[in-house]
Design a protein around this motif. Structure first.
Motif, PDB file in Angstrom:
ATOM      1  N   THR A  19       0.524  -1.130  -0.355  1.00 56.86           N
ATOM      2  CA  THR A  19       0.001   0.138   0.057  1.00 56.86           C
ATOM      3  C   THR A  19       0.736   0.925  -0.184  1.00 56.86           C
ATOM      4  O   THR A  19       0.530   1.774  -0.633  1.00 56.86           O
ATOM      5  N   ASP A  40      -9.113   0.053  -5.599  1.00 56.80           N
ATOM      6  CA  ASP A  40      -8.317  -0.747  -3.909  1.00 56.80           C
ATOM      7  C   ASP A  40      -8.776  -1.951  -3.178  1.00 56.80           C
ATOM      8  O   ASP A  40     -10.542  -2.323  -3.394  1.00 56.80           O
ATOM      9  N   ASN A  42      -8.200  -4.618  -0.973  1.00 52.42           N
ATOM     10  CA  ASN A  42      -8.034  -4.638  -0.041  1.00 52.42           C
ATOM     11  C   ASN A  42      -8.775  -4.528   1.279  1.00 52.42           C
ATOM     12  O   ASN A  42      -9.601  -4.175   2.128  1.00 52.42           O
ATOM     13  N   SER A  47      -5.884   1.417   4.482  1.00 52.87           N
ATOM     14  CA  SER A  47      -5.369   0.936   3.054  1.00 52.87           C
ATOM     15  C   SER A  47      -5.457   1.865   1.950  1.00 52.87           C
ATOM     16  O   SER A  47      -6.063   2.851   2.662  1.00 52.87           O
ATOM     17  N   GLY A  87      -4.903  -6.896  -2.917  1.00 52.21           N
ATOM     18  CA  GLY A  87      -4.508  -7.211  -1.683  1.00 52.21           C
ATOM     19  C   GLY A  87      -4.430  -8.714  -1.484  1.00 52.21           C
ATOM     20  O   GLY A  87      -4.854  -9.585  -2.190  1.00 52.21           O
TER      21      GLY A  87
END
Length: 221
Positions: A19, A40, A42, A47, A87
C-alpha cells in the motif's frame, strides 16, 4: 495510439509495503499527469482508500458481476493512469480471472498497458507466485519491486535475472510519519524547507524511478 498504463501493485505476502508503494505511485502519477484513478482491493486497514480518498475507489472480485465491473473500468483508454492496490487475499483470484478472460491481450488491443509491480519477500510463497505470473503472462511487463525494508538488500535467486525497481528503506521514525493518513508525499516535497532531508530525498528518488519506469515501458507514445 497512446497507451494508458494500469499498474497492478501486488504480492501474495503481508507486510511488504504494497500500500505504501501504491500511495507513492499514485501521488507521482497525479503530480505528473494531473489525474489518476486508483482501485483498492484490500481487506486490511489502513488501505489505499484511507490515504487517497479523492482518487481511490473500492473494488471487489467476489463474484462475476464485480469482476466484470472492474475489468470494464480498466480497459478504457481514457489517458488516465490506473493503480490497483491488490490485497494478498485477492491475489490468486484476481490473476485467475485476468487469465481466464484474457485481460492482458484484450487490454493491449484497447491501448492499455498492464504493468505488474510484484513485491517479493524471501519466502517460497513469493517465489512460487512470481513463477506463476511469468508463466501465465509471458508477454506482459512484470516488474519486481526490491523493497529494502523487506529484503534487506538480499535479492532472492528467482529475481536476480530481472531488473528490479529498488525502494530504499526508511528509518522507523520516518515510517511513522508517512503512515499518518493525512500525510502527502507531494505536499511534503512542495513545502519542506530542507531539500537535503532524508524523507525529501527518498520521495524525490522514488518519483524519479517511477518516471524512468514509464520511459522504460515507453508509455504515452
Amino acid at each position: 495510439m497512446p497507451r494508458t498504463p494500469v499498474y497492478i501493485v501486488s504480492s501474495p505476502r503481508p507486510d511488504v509495503g504494497k500500500t505504501l508503494i501504491s500511495r507513492v505511485l499514485s501521488e507521482f502519477l497525479l503530480l505528473q499527469n494531473g489525474n489518476v484513478l486508483a482501485f483498492d482491493i484490500n481487506l486490511r486497514e489502513p488501505s489505499l482508500l484511507d490515504y487517497l480518498p479523492r482518487t481511490t475507489e473500492t473494488a471487489a472480485i467476489d463474484d462475476t458481476r464485480a469482476q466484470m465491473a472492474l475489468m470494464d473500468r480498466l480497459i478504457i483508454n481514457d489517458g488516465v493512469s490506473k493503480v490497483i492496490d491488490l490485497g494478498l487475499h485477492a491475489f490468486d483470484d484476481f490473476f485467475r480471472v485476468v487469465d481466464e478472460i484474457g485481460f492482458m491481450k484484450e487490454a493491449i488491443r484497447h491501448g492499455i498497458e498492464p504493468v505488474v509491480l510484484f513485491i517479493p519477500d524471501a519466502t517460497r510463497t513469493s517465489s512460487n507466485a512470481w513463477t506463476m505470473l511469468r508463466k501465465t503472462f509471458p508477454g506482459s511487463p512484470l516488474i519486481p519491486v526490491d523493497n529494502e525494508h523487506v529484503l534487506h538488500g538480499e535479492t532472492p535467486k528467482d529475481f536476480t535475472s530481472v531488473r528490479p525497481l529498488r525502494i530504499a528503506a526508511l528509518p522507523a521514525f520516518l515510517r511513522s510519519i508517512v503512515q499518518r493518513q493525512t500525510f502527502s508525499f507531494t505536499h511534503y516535497l512542495r513545502t519542506a524547507q530542507d531539500s537535503s532531508a532524508e524523507l525529501h530525498q527518498w520521495t524525490r528518488a522514488n518519483y524519479t524511478k517511477f518516471r524512468n519506469l514509464e520511459a522504460r515501458l515507453k508509455l504515452y507514445e
